[in-house]
Motif scaffolding. Structure first.
Motif, PDB file in Angstrom:
ATOM      1  N   ARG A  95       0.768  -1.187  -0.041  1.00  0.00           N
ATOM      2  CA  ARG A  95       0.150   0.141  -0.071  1.00  0.00           C
ATOM      3  C   ARG A  95       0.949   1.254   0.018  1.00  0.00           C
ATOM      4  O   ARG A  95       1.684   1.210   1.006  1.00  0.00           O
ATOM      5  N   ILE A  96       0.515   2.145  -0.964  1.00  0.00           N
ATOM      6  CA  ILE A  96       1.502   3.525  -1.056  1.00  0.00           C
ATOM      7  C   ILE A  96       0.333   4.591  -1.191  1.00  0.00           C
ATOM      8  O   ILE A  96      -0.787   4.331  -1.868  1.00  0.00           O
ATOM      9  N   GLU A  97       0.581   5.563  -0.115  1.00  0.00           N
ATOM     10  CA  GLU A  97       0.004   6.687  -0.494  1.00  0.00           C
ATOM     11  C   GLU A  97       0.536   7.936  -0.956  1.00  0.00           C
ATOM     12  O   GLU A  97       1.613   8.063  -0.601  1.00  0.00           O
ATOM     13  N   ALA A  98      -0.270   8.673  -1.869  1.00  0.00           N
ATOM     14  CA  ALA A  98       0.522   9.810  -2.371  1.00  0.00           C
ATOM     15  C   ALA A  98      -0.265  11.270  -2.184  1.00  0.00           C
ATOM     16  O   ALA A  98      -1.200  10.904  -1.873  1.00  0.00           O
ATOM     17  N   TYR A  99       0.713  12.006  -2.083  1.00  0.00           N
ATOM     18  CA  TYR A  99       0.017  13.566  -1.670  1.00  0.00           C
ATOM     19  C   TYR A  99       0.162  14.536  -2.688  1.00  0.00           C
ATOM     20  O   TYR A  99       1.249  14.406  -3.293  1.00  0.00           O
ATOM     21  N   ASP A 100      -0.741  15.535  -3.029  1.00  0.00           N
ATOM     22  CA  ASP A 100      -0.398  16.620  -3.827  1.00  0.00           C
ATOM     23  C   ASP A 100      -1.448  17.599  -3.438  1.00  0.00           C
ATOM     24  O   ASP A 100      -2.683  17.428  -2.866  1.00  0.00           O
ATOM     25  N   THR A 101      -0.917  19.075  -3.778  1.00  0.00           N
ATOM     26  CA  THR A 101      -1.904  20.065  -3.409  1.00  0.00           C
ATOM     27  C   THR A 101      -1.857  20.935  -4.675  1.00  0.00           C
ATOM     28  O   THR A 101      -1.319  20.816  -5.479  1.00  0.00           O
ATOM     29  N   ALA A 102      -3.129  21.354  -4.540  1.00  0.00           N
ATOM     30  CA  ALA A 102      -3.453  22.479  -5.960  1.00  0.00           C
ATOM     31  C   ALA A 102      -4.122  23.713  -5.350  1.00  0.00           C
ATOM     32  O   ALA A 102      -4.881  23.541  -4.337  1.00  0.00           O
ATOM     33  N   HIS A 103      -3.826  24.635  -5.897  1.00  0.00           N
ATOM     34  CA  HIS A 103      -4.531  25.993  -5.720  1.00  0.00           C
ATOM     35  C   HIS A 103      -4.405  26.830  -6.955  1.00  0.00           C
ATOM     36  O   HIS A 103      -3.671  26.640  -7.820  1.00  0.00           O
ATOM     37  N   LEU A 104      -5.348  27.704  -6.924  1.00  0.00           N
ATOM     38  CA  LEU A 104      -5.408  28.779  -8.040  1.00  0.00           C
ATOM     39  C   LEU A 104      -4.823  30.164  -7.434  1.00  0.00           C
ATOM     40  O   LEU A 104      -5.807  30.582  -6.666  1.00  0.00           O
ATOM     41  N   SER A 105      -3.617  30.653  -7.762  1.00  0.00           N
ATOM     42  CA  SER A 105      -3.441  31.707  -7.372  1.00  0.00           C
ATOM     43  C   SER A 105      -3.355  31.891  -5.770  1.00  0.00           C
ATOM     44  O   SER A 105      -3.737  32.951  -4.985  1.00  0.00           O
ATOM     45  N   GLY A 106      -3.211  30.906  -5.157  1.00  0.00           N
ATOM     46  CA  GLY A 106      -3.270  30.760  -3.578  1.00  0.00           C
ATOM     47  C   GLY A 106      -4.560  30.640  -2.970  1.00  0.00           C
ATOM     48  O   GLY A 106      -4.831  30.847  -1.920  1.00  0.00           O
ATOM     49  N   THR A 107      -5.740  30.596  -3.614  1.00  0.00           N
ATOM     50  CA  THR A 107      -6.998  30.573  -3.164  1.00  0.00           C
ATOM     51  C   THR A 107      -7.538  29.184  -3.677  1.00  0.00           C
ATOM     52  O   THR A 107      -6.958  28.309  -4.270  1.00  0.00           O
ATOM     53  N   ASN A 108      -8.676  28.618  -2.936  1.00  0.00           N
ATOM     54  CA  ASN A 108      -9.265  27.383  -3.145  1.00  0.00           C
ATOM     55  C   ASN A 108      -8.325  26.040  -2.868  1.00  0.00           C
ATOM     56  O   ASN A 108      -8.436  25.200  -3.738  1.00  0.00           O
ATOM     57  N   ALA A 109      -7.251  26.288  -1.989  1.00  0.00           N
ATOM     58  CA  ALA A 109      -6.199  25.226  -1.819  1.00  0.00           C
ATOM     59  C   ALA A 109      -6.973  24.082  -1.453  1.00  0.00           C
ATOM     60  O   ALA A 109      -7.613  23.882  -0.576  1.00  0.00           O
ATOM     61  N   ILE A 110      -6.581  22.863  -2.216  1.00  0.00           N
ATOM     62  CA  ILE A 110      -6.857  21.723  -1.565  1.00  0.00           C
ATOM     63  C   ILE A 110      -5.767  20.588  -1.652  1.00  0.00           C
ATOM     64  O   ILE A 110      -4.868  21.030  -2.216  1.00  0.00           O
ATOM     65  N   GLY A 111      -5.972  19.602  -0.878  1.00  0.00           N
ATOM     66  CA  GLY A 111      -4.813  18.596  -0.928  1.00  0.00           C
ATOM     67  C   GLY A 111      -5.689  17.276  -1.224  1.00  0.00           C
ATOM     68  O   GLY A 111      -6.681  17.012  -0.654  1.00  0.00           O
TER      69      GLY A 111
END
Length: 170
Positions: free
Chosen positions: A22-38
């Motif tokens: 089992r491997i877990e991978a993580y990433d984050t995304a945001h639009l110009s610093g807003t609506n940040a999600i992981g």
């Protein structure tokens, strides 16, 4: 035919024991610093386990910079580790280089979890250039890259949805 079925099941069993952690991978995304999600994605037996994918709204970070990227990753990992009911992986895969890997290792150390962290370093076209720590983690580079690309794909699709929702309601 039965011998063949038995052979295949033994191979599958063996593969599950040796190559299919089992491997877990993580990433984050945001639009110009807003609506940040992981996001958290799970790979088991070299196959995405989509029912176990999770999304987190990043609350404590805004603005796009390396420091905020690291803070987002730390928040994401800390919140995931708060879910003690979820099984722990053999390895955590993060997007980025040594700085991201070190940040993830710090979060794990704080909570006393000694699971290895693998980092996937990208080139300027966002293609995998190097995998750090896979040998120590006992996983293949291919599984690390698969986990990482699934996390990236999932975070982009979730982020697009969040962005279109924000545009409709804003």
């Amino acid at each position: 035919a039965l011998d063949h079925v038995q052979d295949v099941s033994l191979i599958t069993e063996d593969r599950g024991d040796t190559q299919g952690p089992r491997i877990e991978a993580y990433d984050t995304a945001h639009l110009s610093g807003t609506n940040a999600i992981g996001v958290l994605t799970v790979i088991e037996n070299s196959t995405p386990s989509k029912k176990e994918y999770r999304t987190f709204n990043i609350k404590g970070v805004s603005g796009k910079s390396l420091n905020n990227d690291i803070a987002s990753l730390k928040e994401l990992l800390s919140r995931r580790l708060g879910h003690t009911e979820w099984p722990l992986p053999k390895a955590f895969v993060v997007d980025g280089g040594k700085t991201h890997k070190k940040a993830a290792e710090e979060v794990l150390k704080e909570v006393g979890i000694g699971i290895p962290v693998v980092a996937v370093v990208k080139d300027e076209k966002h293609r995998p250039r190097e995998v750090l720590g896979s040998l120590r983690a006992g996983i293949t580079d291919a599984d690390a890259v698969l986990a990482n690309s699934e996390a990236h794909r999932f975070s982009l699709s979730k982020h697009r949805k969040a962005r279109s929702r924000a545009l409709r309601t804003g």
